[in-house]
Design a protein around this motif. Sequence first.
Motif, PDB file in Angstrom:
ATOM      1  N   THR A 246       1.793   0.837  -8.319  1.00  0.00           N
ATOM      2  CA  THR A 246       0.607   1.241  -7.544  1.00  0.00           C
ATOM      3  C   THR A 246       0.248   0.078  -6.619  1.00  0.00           C
ATOM      4  O   THR A 246      -0.673  -0.695  -6.889  1.00  0.00           O
ATOM      5  CB  THR A 246      -0.571   1.589  -8.476  1.00  0.00           C
ATOM      6  N   PRO A 247       0.985  -0.053  -5.507  1.00  0.00           N
ATOM      7  CA  PRO A 247       0.836  -1.238  -4.655  1.00  0.00           C
ATOM      8  C   PRO A 247      -0.379  -1.226  -3.731  1.00  0.00           C
ATOM      9  O   PRO A 247      -0.554  -2.167  -2.951  1.00  0.00           O
ATOM     10  CB  PRO A 247       2.129  -1.216  -3.832  1.00  0.00           C
ATOM     11  N   PHE A 248      -1.204  -0.173  -3.821  1.00  0.00           N
ATOM     12  CA  PHE A 248      -2.360  -0.088  -2.928  1.00  0.00           C
ATOM     13  C   PHE A 248      -3.656  -0.162  -3.749  1.00  0.00           C
ATOM     14  O   PHE A 248      -4.159   0.853  -4.224  1.00  0.00           O
ATOM     15  CB  PHE A 248      -2.304   1.199  -2.101  1.00  0.00           C
ATOM     16  N   PRO A 249      -4.192  -1.373  -3.951  1.00  0.00           N
ATOM     17  CA  PRO A 249      -5.397  -1.517  -4.788  1.00  0.00           C
ATOM     18  C   PRO A 249      -6.681  -1.252  -4.000  1.00  0.00           C
ATOM     19  O   PRO A 249      -6.751  -1.490  -2.787  1.00  0.00           O
ATOM     20  CB  PRO A 249      -5.326  -2.982  -5.225  1.00  0.00           C
ATOM     21  N   CYS A 250      -7.677  -0.741  -4.696  1.00  0.00           N
ATOM     22  CA  CYS A 250      -9.008  -0.550  -4.106  1.00  0.00           C
ATOM     23  C   CYS A 250      -9.733  -1.889  -4.128  1.00  0.00           C
ATOM     24  O   CYS A 250      -9.753  -2.578  -5.153  1.00  0.00           O
ATOM     25  CB  CYS A 250      -9.787   0.498  -4.910  1.00  0.00           C
ATOM     26  N   ASN A 251     -10.354  -2.268  -3.004  1.00  0.00           N
ATOM     27  CA  ASN A 251     -11.050  -3.565  -2.951  1.00  0.00           C
ATOM     28  C   ASN A 251     -12.485  -3.484  -3.451  1.00  0.00           C
ATOM     29  O   ASN A 251     -13.209  -4.473  -3.422  1.00  0.00           O
ATOM     30  CB  ASN A 251     -11.012  -4.140  -1.521  1.00  0.00           C
TER      31      ASN A 251
ATOM     32  N   HIS B 272      -9.564   7.871  -1.840  1.00  0.00           N
ATOM     33  CA  HIS B 272     -10.380   7.287  -2.906  1.00  0.00           C
ATOM     34  C   HIS B 272     -11.516   6.447  -2.339  1.00  0.00           C
ATOM     35  O   HIS B 272     -12.644   6.480  -2.852  1.00  0.00           O
ATOM     36  CB  HIS B 272      -9.502   6.440  -3.819  1.00  0.00           C
ATOM     37  N   LEU B 273     -11.254   5.666  -1.287  1.00  0.00           N
ATOM     38  CA  LEU B 273     -12.279   4.777  -0.720  1.00  0.00           C
ATOM     39  C   LEU B 273     -13.506   5.551  -0.245  1.00  0.00           C
ATOM     40  O   LEU B 273     -14.621   5.013  -0.245  1.00  0.00           O
ATOM     41  CB  LEU B 273     -11.681   3.972   0.436  1.00  0.00           C
TER      42      LEU B 273
ATOM     43  N   LEU C   4      11.624   8.560  -0.002  1.00  0.00           N
ATOM     44  CA  LEU C   4      12.306   8.171  -1.246  1.00  0.00           C
ATOM     45  C   LEU C   4      11.573   7.026  -1.922  1.00  0.00           C
ATOM     46  O   LEU C   4      11.384   7.022  -3.144  1.00  0.00           O
ATOM     47  CB  LEU C   4      13.755   7.777  -0.946  1.00  0.00           C
ATOM     48  N   GLU C   5      11.140   6.027  -1.126  1.00  0.00           N
ATOM     49  CA  GLU C   5      10.430   4.867  -1.678  1.00  0.00           C
ATOM     50  C   GLU C   5       9.139   5.286  -2.374  1.00  0.00           C
ATOM     51  O   GLU C   5       8.804   4.784  -3.450  1.00  0.00           O
ATOM     52  CB  GLU C   5      10.140   3.851  -0.569  1.00  0.00           C
ATOM     53  N   ILE C   6       8.411   6.218  -1.755  1.00  0.00           N
ATOM     54  CA  ILE C   6       7.172   6.732  -2.367  1.00  0.00           C
ATOM     55  C   ILE C   6       7.493   7.464  -3.664  1.00  0.00           C
ATOM     56  O   ILE C   6       6.820   7.289  -4.678  1.00  0.00           O
ATOM     57  CB  ILE C   6       6.434   7.661  -1.375  1.00  0.00           C
TER      58      ILE C   6
ATOM     59  N   SER D  91      -5.909   1.325  -8.562  1.00  0.00           N
ATOM     60  CA  SER D  91      -4.870   1.150  -7.545  1.00  0.00           C
ATOM     61  C   SER D  91      -4.037   2.424  -7.468  1.00  0.00           C
ATOM     62  O   SER D  91      -3.980   3.202  -8.418  1.00  0.00           O
ATOM     63  CB  SER D  91      -3.987  -0.061  -7.858  1.00  0.00           C
ATOM     64  N   PHE D  92      -3.355   2.620  -6.349  1.00  0.00           N
ATOM     65  CA  PHE D  92      -2.712   3.895  -6.065  1.00  0.00           C
ATOM     66  C   PHE D  92      -1.284   3.689  -5.575  1.00  0.00           C
ATOM     67  O   PHE D  92      -0.933   2.650  -5.023  1.00  0.00           O
ATOM     68  CB  PHE D  92      -3.527   4.677  -5.036  1.00  0.00           C
ATOM     69  N   SER D  93      -0.466   4.726  -5.766  1.00  0.00           N
ATOM     70  CA  SER D  93       0.945   4.651  -5.383  1.00  0.00           C
ATOM     71  C   SER D  93       1.158   4.946  -3.907  1.00  0.00           C
ATOM     72  O   SER D  93       2.185   4.595  -3.346  1.00  0.00           O
ATOM     73  CB  SER D  93       1.767   5.635  -6.223  1.00  0.00           C
ATOM     74  N   GLN D  94       0.180   5.608  -3.260  1.00  0.00           N
ATOM     75  CA  GLN D  94       0.312   5.943  -1.848  1.00  0.00           C
ATOM     76  C   GLN D  94      -0.924   5.503  -1.079  1.00  0.00           C
ATOM     77  O   GLN D  94      -2.040   5.563  -1.595  1.00  0.00           O
ATOM     78  CB  GLN D  94       0.502   7.452  -1.661  1.00  0.00           C
ATOM     79  N   LYS D  95      -0.704   5.084   0.170  1.00  0.00           N
ATOM     80  CA  LYS D  95      -1.793   4.582   1.003  1.00  0.00           C
ATOM     81  C   LYS D  95      -2.837   5.662   1.283  1.00  0.00           C
ATOM     82  O   LYS D  95      -4.042   5.389   1.281  1.00  0.00           O
ATOM     83  CB  LYS D  95      -1.218   4.070   2.318  1.00  0.00           C
ATOM     84  N   ASN D  96      -2.362   6.903   1.525  1.00  0.00           N
ATOM     85  CA  ASN D  96      -3.320   7.966   1.827  1.00  0.00           C
ATOM     86  C   ASN D  96      -4.189   8.312   0.619  1.00  0.00           C
ATOM     87  O   ASN D  96      -5.340   8.712   0.755  1.00  0.00           O
ATOM     88  CB  ASN D  96      -2.610   9.210   2.377  1.00  0.00           C
TER      89      ASN D  96
END
Length: 344
Positions: free
Chosen positions: A61-66, A81-82, A50-52, A71-76
Amino acid sequence: MSIDKQYECRDCKQSFVEEDQFTTHLMQHLDRKLFSCAICAKSFSKNNALEIHLRSHTGETPFPCNVCEKSFSQKNNLKTHLRTHTGETPFNCQICGKSFSRRDMLKRHMWTHSENNLFPCKICGKSFTQKTTLDSHVQSHMQKFAYSCEFCSKGFMRRGTLEAHIRSHTGETPFPCNVCDRAFSRKDVLRNHMRTHTGETPFNCQICGKSFSRRDVLKNHIRTHSENNPSPCKICGKVFTQKTALDSHMQSHTRKFAYSCEICDKGFLQRGTMEAHIRSHTGETPFPCSICDRAFSRKDVLRNHMRTHTGETPFLCEVCGKAFSRKDILKIHIRTHAVKKFVI
């Protein structure tokens, strides 16, 4: 004094003493979707799912590319992307040794090795990876349509396809983008559009490694690798992807026109092209827009016009990712990239 071991559900935080009670409770989560979205009422069996999902509404989009600013909405999605930065291809084909950055790309590749898994159409020879897809295709030969459009009587094999088609008449756009203010008549068009925000390019060329946001753009790209597919004109050098198009073009050099306009004597290779030309003399507009009061002399012009209502942009620039509603506008845009190469 012994302390009873407790089992806590990670989804709803309820605790249990007995393991079998805890197991029964977990099964209820799987069978019943206990977590509902307050925005669209869609239900999920797990709280994290549900949170996703909620991020599709909020645009988070809490998962930014370093490495880059994406940035992305999901960790996977970030993990996938990396690999565009690292060049990792962890999914390996055990038959030919080719490796891929994503598991789904490896699965698609594996079909190329297995002829037994393909379902060929006995009428036209086209092959499919799923029997259900083959069954639907066979019906298209037999013209046994289960559903028909009440506006234009066009037939469809699936209710969902019919409903999407009807929206081309009504102008409905029930699929809004949660990032910008655009809305679309079909979910797949919205999905393509979302990639202009996320930067995802899930369709990968197995020859050179380039990736694209849409399958049709990948197909066009793949033709640039194959010397057998393009058919060049021996007179002017113009290249065509289909031999029938080359044959029609060759007639334009020899000036052997099968049809001519009775008003101005202009020659044409195809009857349909001549009929469209004649309407430029008569002023006929037999192709009306089902949404507004405009009408057009050619079906392709109507098709372009309909995109002003649906918001579709099917012509994508392979250089910068911008999308356009018409092919001629894309061609003009592509020239801006060619000019930039020469600007110091």
